[in-house]
Structures are given as structure tokens and as C-alpha cells.
Design a protein around this motif. Structure first.
Motif, short mmCIF file in Angstrom:
data_model
loop_
_atom_site.label_atom_id
_atom_site.label_comp_id
_atom_site.label_asym_id
_atom_site.label_seq_id
_atom_site.Cartn_x
_atom_site.Cartn_y
_atom_site.Cartn_z
N TYR A 21 1.37 -3.86 -3.84
CA TYR A 21 1.12 -4.22 -2.70
C TYR A 21 -0.30 -4.66 -2.11
O TYR A 21 -0.34 -5.53 -1.19
N GLY A 22 -1.33 -4.10 -2.61
CA GLY A 22 -2.68 -4.67 -2.28
C GLY A 22 -3.40 -5.23 -3.27
O GLY A 22 -4.73 -5.21 -3.41
N THR A 23 -2.71 -5.99 -4.29
CA THR A 23 -3.37 -6.52 -5.50
C THR A 23 -3.59 -7.91 -5.10
O THR A 23 -2.76 -8.67 -5.10
N PHE A 24 -4.92 -8.00 -5.16
CA PHE A 24 -5.37 -9.51 -4.61
C PHE A 24 -5.78 -10.21 -6.15
O PHE A 24 -6.22 -11.38 -5.87
N SER A 25 -5.90 -9.42 -6.94
CA SER A 25 -6.49 -10.31 -8.33
C SER A 25 -5.21 -10.39 -9.16
O SER A 25 -3.97 -10.12 -9.09
N GLY A 26 -5.42 -11.40 -10.09
CA GLY A 26 -4.48 -11.84 -10.85
C GLY A 26 -3.65 -12.99 -10.45
O GLY A 26 -4.13 -13.52 -9.38
N ARG A 27 -2.40 -13.27 -11.04
CA ARG A 27 -1.74 -14.48 -10.67
C ARG A 27 -0.32 -14.13 -10.32
O ARG A 27 0.31 -13.22 -10.67
N ALA A 28 0.43 -15.00 -9.42
CA ALA A 28 1.71 -14.85 -9.01
C ALA A 28 2.45 -16.18 -9.33
O ALA A 28 1.92 -17.26 -8.78
N ALA A 29 3.36 -16.13 -10.15
CA ALA A 29 4.30 -17.33 -10.37
C ALA A 29 4.99 -17.89 -9.13
O ALA A 29 5.05 -17.12 -8.11
N SER A 81 0.14 -14.23 -1.58
CA SER A 81 -0.19 -15.56 -1.42
C SER A 81 -1.67 -16.00 -2.22
O SER A 81 -1.80 -16.94 -2.64
N VAL A 82 -2.50 -14.73 -2.04
CA VAL A 82 -4.00 -15.06 -2.95
C VAL A 82 -3.42 -15.31 -4.35
O VAL A 82 -4.16 -16.20 -5.11
N ARG A 83 -2.70 -14.36 -4.87
CA ARG A 83 -2.16 -14.46 -6.39
C ARG A 83 -1.84 -15.67 -6.50
O ARG A 83 -1.83 -16.16 -7.76
N ARG A 84 -0.82 -16.42 -5.58
CA ARG A 84 -0.09 -17.64 -5.98
C ARG A 84 -1.48 -18.79 -5.91
O ARG A 84 -1.01 -19.62 -6.69
N LEU A 85 -2.23 -18.76 -5.01
CA LEU A 85 -3.49 -19.47 -5.10
C LEU A 85 -4.21 -19.58 -6.38
O LEU A 85 -4.53 -20.62 -6.88
N HIS A 86 -4.29 -18.26 -6.91
CA HIS A 86 -4.99 -17.91 -8.07
C HIS A 86 -4.11 -18.67 -9.40
O HIS A 86 -4.68 -19.14 -10.20
N ASP A 87 -2.90 -18.64 -9.40
CA ASP A 87 -2.07 -19.36 -10.25
C ASP A 87 -2.40 -20.67 -10.49
O ASP A 87 -2.26 -21.42 -11.47
N ILE A 88 -2.69 -21.46 -9.40
CA ILE A 88 -2.82 -22.86 -9.48
C ILE A 88 -4.46 -22.98 -9.64
O ILE A 88 -5.04 -24.24 -9.41
N ARG A 114 2.98 -26.36 -9.71
CA ARG A 114 3.17 -25.62 -10.91
C ARG A 114 1.84 -24.86 -11.20
O ARG A 114 0.75 -25.53 -10.87
N GLY A 115 1.92 -23.63 -11.84
CA GLY A 115 0.71 -22.98 -11.97
C GLY A 115 -0.05 -23.50 -13.12
O GLY A 115 0.60 -24.39 -14.18
N THR A 116 -1.37 -23.18 -13.41
CA THR A 116 -2.29 -23.57 -14.60
C THR A 116 -1.62 -22.91 -15.72
O THR A 116 -1.40 -21.85 -15.91
N PRO A 117 -1.16 -23.83 -16.78
CA PRO A 117 -0.45 -23.44 -18.13
C PRO A 117 -1.62 -22.51 -18.76
O PRO A 117 -2.53 -23.02 -18.83
N GLY A 118 -1.05 -21.44 -19.36
CA GLY A 118 -2.06 -20.28 -19.93
C GLY A 118 -2.99 -19.77 -19.17
O GLY A 118 -2.86 -20.01 -17.89
N PRO A 119 -3.84 -19.03 -19.63
CA PRO A 119 -4.70 -18.13 -19.08
C PRO A 119 -5.84 -19.06 -18.04
O PRO A 119 -6.12 -20.17 -18.62
N ASN A 120 -6.19 -18.44 -16.87
CA ASN A 120 -7.18 -19.38 -16.28
C ASN A 120 -8.09 -18.32 -15.81
O ASN A 120 -8.07 -17.05 -16.13
N GLY A 123 -6.79 -14.92 -14.61
CA GLY A 123 -5.90 -14.10 -15.39
C GLY A 123 -5.14 -14.65 -16.21
O GLY A 123 -4.93 -15.99 -16.44
N ALA A 124 -3.97 -14.03 -16.84
CA ALA A 124 -3.06 -14.63 -17.94
C ALA A 124 -1.93 -15.29 -17.05
O ALA A 124 -1.81 -15.21 -15.81
N ASP A 125 -1.39 -16.24 -17.78
CA ASP A 125 -0.24 -17.08 -17.13
C ASP A 125 0.96 -16.19 -16.81
O ASP A 125 1.28 -15.07 -17.81
N PRO A 126 1.51 -15.93 -15.63
CA PRO A 126 2.45 -15.16 -15.21
C PRO A 126 3.67 -15.24 -16.15
O PRO A 126 4.42 -14.32 -15.88
N TYR A 127 3.80 -16.42 -16.63
CA TYR A 127 5.03 -16.84 -17.61
C TYR A 127 5.01 -16.52 -18.99
O TYR A 127 5.71 -16.83 -19.76
N GLY A 128 3.71 -16.09 -19.30
CA GLY A 128 3.60 -15.42 -20.79
C GLY A 128 3.00 -16.81 -21.47
O GLY A 128 3.02 -16.60 -22.74
#
Length: 136
Positions: A21-29, A81-88, A114-120, A123-128
Motif C-alpha cells: 500500500y504505502g511502500t515507495f521503496s524497491g522496484r515494481a515490474a 508508480s514510484v516503484r516502477r520508475l525505480h525499476d528503470i 523494460r526494467g534494469t536487468p539485475g539489481p540496481n 533493489g533487486a530485480d523484480p523478476y529475480g
């Protein structure tokens, strides 16, 4: 074609985003982001129909059911949306671009990437994916 498995997978994705709900850290695929927003559009349309049938509000005014849907999803929408931006590899502050018309297009294009492959740094890659970006 599709069927309950697709609906179940979409609901799982939506519920996963709502669970953060309120998690703005990490990544979203991409899938988490787009499934959440697709379900939100469907819920908003259903709320608009309910408002029209029960309260007689037109499409030009937000009814009480639509307002509840909007308020319940405001924080999770910003968070995913913030986590999606983190993913790239971008900071969540890029969302401020949505204040401008051109910014909406920029954020839309970012969400498609497409998100950054591997950790950035977020955080870790949401696809593992491992350090080489190979999905597990």
C-alpha cells in the motif's frame, strides 16, 4: 482463451500492489504496474456506473462511490508508480512531470520501458534476475 486463470493472475498482481500500500521503496515490474492500473480503470468504470445508477451523477461529476475508489487507490497508485520508475533506474520525483501535459506522455513511455536487468540502486530485480540480468 484467457478464462479464470488470467483473471486470477490479474487479481494476484493487483492484490500484490495493494499489499504494498504505502511502500515507495524497491522496484515494481511492468506487469505489476500495468495490472494494477488496468484493474483500477475497471473499478473506476464500475464506480462511475454505480454512481450514475444510484446517485444520478453524470460523467462530468465524481460521485461518492467513485470518490471512495479514488481515495482508496491514491497512495497505492503513487507507490506502484514510484516503484516502477525505480525499476528503470529513475527516482520517483519524475512523477512530478505528470503536472504537465507532456510529462504524462514521458511517464507513460517510462512505464513501458523494460526494467534494469539485475539489481540496481533501488533493489533487486523484480523478476529475480542475477547480476547478469538473467531471469531465474
Amino acid at each position: 482463451m484467457g478464462g479464470p486463470n488470467v483473471v486470477g493472475a490479474w487479481m494476484d498482481g493487483y492484490l500484490a500492489a495493494m499489499g504494498k500500500y504505502g511502500t515507495f521503496s524497491g522496484r515494481a515490474a511492468r506487469q505489476e504496474y500495468w495490472v494494477f492500473h488496468l484493474v483500477l480503470v475497471v473499478l473506476s468504470l464500475a464506480a462511475s456506473v454505480a454512481d450514475l445508477l444510484v446517485f444520478g451523477t453524470g460523467l462530468d461529476h465524481q460521485g461518492p462511490v467513485g470518490l471512495v475508489v479514488l481515495l482508496v487507490h491514491l497512495v497505492p497508485s503513487l507507490a506502484v508508480s514510484v516503484r516502477r520508475l525505480h525499476d528503470i533506474g529513475r527516482t520517483g520525483w519524475w512523477l512530478l512531470l505528470e503536472i504537465t501535459v507532456i510529462g504524462i506522455l514521458v511517464i507513460f513511455i517510462f512505464a513501458l520501458q523494460r526494467g534494469t536487468p539485475g539489481p540496481n540502486r533501488y533493489g533487486a530485480d523484480p523478476y529475480g534476475g542475477g547480476p547478469q540480468g538473467v531471469a531465474a
